[in-house]
Design a protein around this motif. Structure first.
Motif, PDB file in Angstrom:
ATOM      1  N   ALA A   1     -23.424  17.662  80.993  1.00 15.27           N
ATOM      2  CA  ALA A   1     -23.027  17.344  79.612  1.00 15.27           C
ATOM      3  C   ALA A   1     -22.151  16.091  79.586  1.00 15.27           C
ATOM      4  O   ALA A   1     -22.284  15.242  78.688  1.00 15.27           O
ATOM      5  CB  ALA A   1     -22.285  18.526  78.993  1.00 15.27           C
ATOM      6  N   LEU A   2     -21.259  15.948  80.575  1.00 16.92           N
ATOM      7  CA  LEU A   2     -20.425  14.745  80.667  1.00 16.92           C
ATOM      8  C   LEU A   2     -21.285  13.515  80.913  1.00 16.92           C
ATOM      9  O   LEU A   2     -21.040  12.435  80.338  1.00 16.92           O
ATOM     10  CB  LEU A   2     -19.406  14.915  81.795  1.00 16.92           C
ATOM     11  N   MET A   3     -22.315  13.654  81.732  1.00 20.66           N
ATOM     12  CA  MET A   3     -23.239  12.548  81.966  1.00 20.66           C
ATOM     13  C   MET A   3     -23.950  12.167  80.676  1.00 20.66           C
ATOM     14  O   MET A   3     -24.151  10.976  80.380  1.00 20.66           O
ATOM     15  CB  MET A   3     -24.259  12.940  83.035  1.00 20.66           C
ATOM     16  N   GLY A   4     -24.350  13.167  79.888  1.00 18.85           N
ATOM     17  CA  GLY A   4     -24.969  12.889  78.595  1.00 18.85           C
ATOM     18  C   GLY A   4     -24.033  12.168  77.656  1.00 18.85           C
ATOM     19  O   GLY A   4     -24.452  11.296  76.882  1.00 18.85           O
ATOM     20  N   LEU A   5     -22.736  12.505  77.726  1.00 24.65           N
ATOM     21  CA  LEU A   5     -21.735  11.814  76.907  1.00 24.65           C
ATOM     22  C   LEU A   5     -21.679  10.333  77.269  1.00 24.65           C
ATOM     23  O   LEU A   5     -21.712   9.462  76.389  1.00 24.65           O
ATOM     24  CB  LEU A   5     -20.364  12.463  77.113  1.00 24.65           C
ATOM     25  N   GLY A   6     -21.602  10.043  78.564  1.00 26.08           N
ATOM     26  CA  GLY A   6     -21.532   8.654  78.991  1.00 26.08           C
ATOM     27  C   GLY A   6     -22.765   7.859  78.615  1.00 26.08           C
ATOM     28  O   GLY A   6     -22.682   6.744  78.089  1.00 26.08           O
ATOM     29  N   MET A   7     -23.954   8.428  78.865  1.00 25.15           N
ATOM     30  CA  MET A   7     -25.189   7.721  78.546  1.00 25.15           C
ATOM     31  C   MET A   7     -25.412   7.639  77.044  1.00 25.15           C
ATOM     32  O   MET A   7     -25.954   6.649  76.541  1.00 25.15           O
ATOM     33  CB  MET A   7     -26.374   8.417  79.212  1.00 25.15           C
ATOM     34  N   GLY A   8     -24.992   8.674  76.305  1.00 26.58           N
ATOM     35  CA  GLY A   8     -25.130   8.640  74.847  1.00 26.58           C
ATOM     36  C   GLY A   8     -24.328   7.519  74.221  1.00 26.58           C
ATOM     37  O   GLY A   8     -24.752   6.899  73.231  1.00 26.58           O
TER      38      GLY A   8
ATOM     39  N   LEU B   1     -20.461  27.105  85.371  1.00 28.52           N
ATOM     40  CA  LEU B   1     -19.106  26.663  85.700  1.00 28.52           C
ATOM     41  C   LEU B   1     -19.058  25.262  86.300  1.00 28.52           C
ATOM     42  O   LEU B   1     -18.033  24.578  86.190  1.00 28.52           O
ATOM     43  CB  LEU B   1     -18.457  27.646  86.687  1.00 28.52           C
ATOM     44  N   ALA B   2     -20.141  24.806  86.933  1.00 29.55           N
ATOM     45  CA  ALA B   2     -20.095  23.537  87.658  1.00 29.55           C
ATOM     46  C   ALA B   2     -21.137  22.528  87.164  1.00 29.55           C
ATOM     47  O   ALA B   2     -20.796  21.441  86.701  1.00 29.55           O
ATOM     48  CB  ALA B   2     -20.267  23.797  89.156  1.00 29.55           C
ATOM     49  N   VAL B   3     -22.406  22.893  87.254  1.00 27.00           N
ATOM     50  CA  VAL B   3     -23.460  21.901  87.040  1.00 27.00           C
ATOM     51  C   VAL B   3     -23.611  21.520  85.566  1.00 27.00           C
ATOM     52  O   VAL B   3     -23.656  20.335  85.210  1.00 27.00           O
ATOM     53  CB  VAL B   3     -24.796  22.414  87.610  1.00 27.00           C
ATOM     54  N   VAL B   4     -23.699  22.515  84.698  1.00 27.55           N
ATOM     55  CA  VAL B   4     -23.917  22.235  83.268  1.00 27.55           C
ATOM     56  C   VAL B   4     -22.805  21.379  82.662  1.00 27.55           C
ATOM     57  O   VAL B   4     -23.092  20.408  81.944  1.00 27.55           O
ATOM     58  CB  VAL B   4     -24.103  23.548  82.487  1.00 27.55           C
TER      59      VAL B   4
ATOM     60  N   ALA C   1     -19.781  11.119  90.280  1.00 26.92           N
ATOM     61  CA  ALA C   1     -18.810  11.496  91.306  1.00 26.92           C
ATOM     62  C   ALA C   1     -18.553  13.002  91.285  1.00 26.92           C
ATOM     63  O   ALA C   1     -18.395  13.635  92.342  1.00 26.92           O
ATOM     64  CB  ALA C   1     -17.506  10.725  91.105  1.00 26.92           C
ATOM     65  N   LEU C   2     -18.521  13.597  90.092  1.00 27.69           N
ATOM     66  CA  LEU C   2     -18.269  15.035  89.970  1.00 27.69           C
ATOM     67  C   LEU C   2     -19.484  15.874  90.341  1.00 27.69           C
ATOM     68  O   LEU C   2     -19.359  17.077  90.597  1.00 27.69           O
ATOM     69  CB  LEU C   2     -17.831  15.366  88.541  1.00 27.69           C
ATOM     70  N   LEU C   3     -20.666  15.253  90.375  1.00 27.58           N
ATOM     71  CA  LEU C   3     -21.855  16.005  90.764  1.00 27.58           C
ATOM     72  C   LEU C   3     -21.763  16.497  92.201  1.00 27.58           C
ATOM     73  O   LEU C   3     -22.295  17.570  92.535  1.00 27.58           O
ATOM     74  CB  LEU C   3     -23.110  15.134  90.609  1.00 27.58           C
ATOM     75  N   ALA C   4     -21.117  15.720  93.063  1.00 24.68           N
ATOM     76  CA  ALA C   4     -21.015  16.115  94.472  1.00 24.68           C
ATOM     77  C   ALA C   4     -20.280  17.452  94.621  1.00 24.68           C
ATOM     78  O   ALA C   4     -20.834  18.404  95.195  1.00 24.68           O
ATOM     79  CB  ALA C   4     -20.348  15.009  95.287  1.00 24.68           C
ATOM     80  N   PRO C   5     -19.032  17.608  94.106  1.00 29.96           N
ATOM     81  CA  PRO C   5     -18.379  18.920  94.204  1.00 29.96           C
ATOM     82  C   PRO C   5     -19.071  19.993  93.367  1.00 29.96           C
ATOM     83  O   PRO C   5     -19.028  21.182  93.713  1.00 29.96           O
ATOM     84  CB  PRO C   5     -16.956  18.660  93.702  1.00 29.96           C
TER      85      PRO C   5
END
Length: 516
Positions: free
Chosen positions: A382-389, A375-378, A362-366
């Motif tokens: 990293a949050l996506m890596g947290l969830g999948m990890g 400031l935005a993409v990285v 959801a945050l990827l869109a903004p």
């Protein structure tokens, strides 16, 4: 539970005796053999992308041929995973795993020796079949040689190493391309395969096999044909110049054949995909989670580099580097996720992990609207890596623990096949969604120039003949961001629904017994 008994007794061992007693040193060799074997497969799924320009020039190939160099591997890998899992259970996990490693090394050599695009496509297809033999076995070998209370940590180590291999694949490939010929990206697999084969031959114990094993060859043919046609049709449907009727026909035929496959498996004495496995709530729910979560993950990550390059002017290398925080965080946490699985069970992790991943989509869109790298993409990646990890290790552990010991190979094959097919469906189906979002966003940004984008697809740059003074470039960037935003929101919804199935995965669900 009543079940056909033919071929299901395992060398006169009772279910309680199925777990072989192995030393901790042998267990370490099992893990390292599994890591080396599966890492080749995961790395080769992405390593080819960096070599496509050089391969195309060297082989005088068209762009469509280069697309199928990648697609042929993905198609056969997904279509043959069930057969690979069933063969491991029937003839021995170690034996089939070693055959897969040997064939993967030989087909990698074949890829490097290819003198034409057609030969390379055939070699890549055979390489995918080899990968399908060893991927289910890599995970099943760990489950066969580790007790349930230590399985999560071992699977977490395997998942972390596999994630690192997938991340380093394109980086290693780029380095090899810079210093040598494109063939080196395939030849590098040969020494890795030799080492993995030696470790497995010398140090990995054989697991029990089914007595009087009989392969379900009709089921294998139906599964391979059905999955292959479905994957081919959906992949063709996602291509820019696809004829819709031509693409839909194999996809619909594949779907019909898969229905016949399920009907056959219901009545087979020795099914390659025992439908009784899905009567275990944990197994059914974790595979529903896999389908939705990997649909979301594959879809979002496939379109992300394109929108960063086209809308924000990222270089290819910079766009590729946004995957590093995702992969590295996932790799570090996968091992921790395995430890947490052993300590706390799977339900909490399989609920929280997909929810965090859903939030990241959801945050990827903004983030893409902003376009900032640091400031935005990285941070979102990293949050996506947290969830999948948090998710990967307990997901794999649940698959293994929910299956009886004499069916862990086919259980792994089923789960891997579902994740691969989910990715193919996502790339094809979400391509249509991205294009619709692209066209709508263009019309919203500039109604007077909407006709220019009506027939365009996501990722199609405006014609060079159009004057840049009309602001077409800005409208195109807005359209790209709009198309990706719609994809990201659908992926977020799919991941959120997958958390529901994760919550339903009870960590203490007993595996189904196949004894009559």
């Amino acid at each position: 539970m009543k079940h056909h008994e033919k071929g299901l007794r395992v060398n006169q061992l009772s279910p309680g005796e199925m777990q072989p007693a192995v030393t901790s040193r042998a267990q370490n060799y099992v893990v390292w053999s599994a890591i080396l074997g599966s890492s080749m497969v995961f790395a080769d799924g992405a390593i080819v992308t960096v070599a496509i320009p050089q391969m195309r020039e060297s082989l005088q190939a068209s762009l469509a041929e280069m697309q199928w160099v990648t697609n042929a591997y993905a198609l056969t890998l997904s279509a043959f995973l069930l057969l690979g899992g069933a063969a491991g259970d029937a003839y021995g996990l170690r034996r089939i795993f070693m055959i897969g490693i040997a064939c993967f090394g030989l087909t990698s050599l074949w890829c490097g020796l290819s003198q034409s695009a057609g030969m390379l496509i055939v070699a890549r297809a055979c390489q995918g079949v080899s990968g399908a033999l060893l991927v289910p076995g890599s995970l099943a070998l760990i489950s066969a040689h580790f007790p349930p209370d230590a399985r999560g940590k071992a699977i977490g180590t395997w998942a972390a190493a596999s994630a690192i291999a997938a991340a380093l694949g394109p980086i290693l490939g780029g380095w090899l391309i810079d210093i040598g010929p494109w063939q080196a990206i395939f030849w590098i697999n040969v020494p890795v395969a030799v080492l993995a084969l030696w470790l497995c031959w010398r140090h990995v114990p054989e697991s029990p096999t089914l007595e009087d094993a009989t392969m379900d060859w009709l089921g294998a043919v139906l599964a391979v044909l059905g999955l292959g046609l479905l994957a081919y049709g959906l992949t063709a449907l996602g291509e820019r110049d696809a004829q819709r009727s031509t693409a839909l026909l194999p996809a619909m035929t594949g779907a019909v054949i898969l229905v016949l496959f399920v009907l056959h498996e219901r009545h087979s004495a020795t099914p390659m995909m025992p439908l009784d496995l899905f009567r275990v709530p944990a197994f059914a729910n974790v595979n529903a989670l896999t389908l939705l979560l990997y649909f979301a993950l594959s879809g979002a990550l496939f379109f992300l580099p394109t929108v960063l390059i086209e809308a924000h002017g990222y270089s290819a290398a910079r766009a590729g580097s946004v995957f590093l925080p995702f992969t590295l965080v996932m790799a570090v946490l996968s091992r921790l996720g395995g430890v947490m699985t052993d300590r706390f069970g799977t339900r909490m992790l399989l609920t929280v992990g997909p929810l965090i991943t859903s939030l990241s989509f959801a945050l990827l869109a903004p983030a893409v609207v902003h376009g900032g790298y640091w400031l935005a993409v990285v941070p979102v990646m990293a949050l996506m890596g947290l969830g999948m990890g948090i998710t990967v290790a307990p997901l794999s552990t649940t698959v293994m623990n929910a299956a009886p010991d004499d069916r862990i190979g086919v259980a792994s094959g089923i789960n891997n096949a579902i994740s691969r097919v989910a990715g193919l469906i996502a790339v094809a189906g979400l391509g249509v969604v991205a294009t619709l979002g692209f066209q709508y966003a263009a019309s919203w940004a500039s109604p007077e120039m909407a006709d220019l984008f009506t027939q365009a697809t996501f990722g199609t740059a405006p014609p060079m003949s159009v004057s840049p003074s009309n602001g077409v470039r800005e409208i195109y960037a807005t359209a790209m961001i709009g198309g990706f935003g719609l994809v990201a929101l659908i992926c977020a919804a799919a991941a959120a629904v997958s958390a529901y199935f994760g919550y339903r995965c009870a960590s203490d669900s007993p595996p189904l017994s196949f004894e009559g």
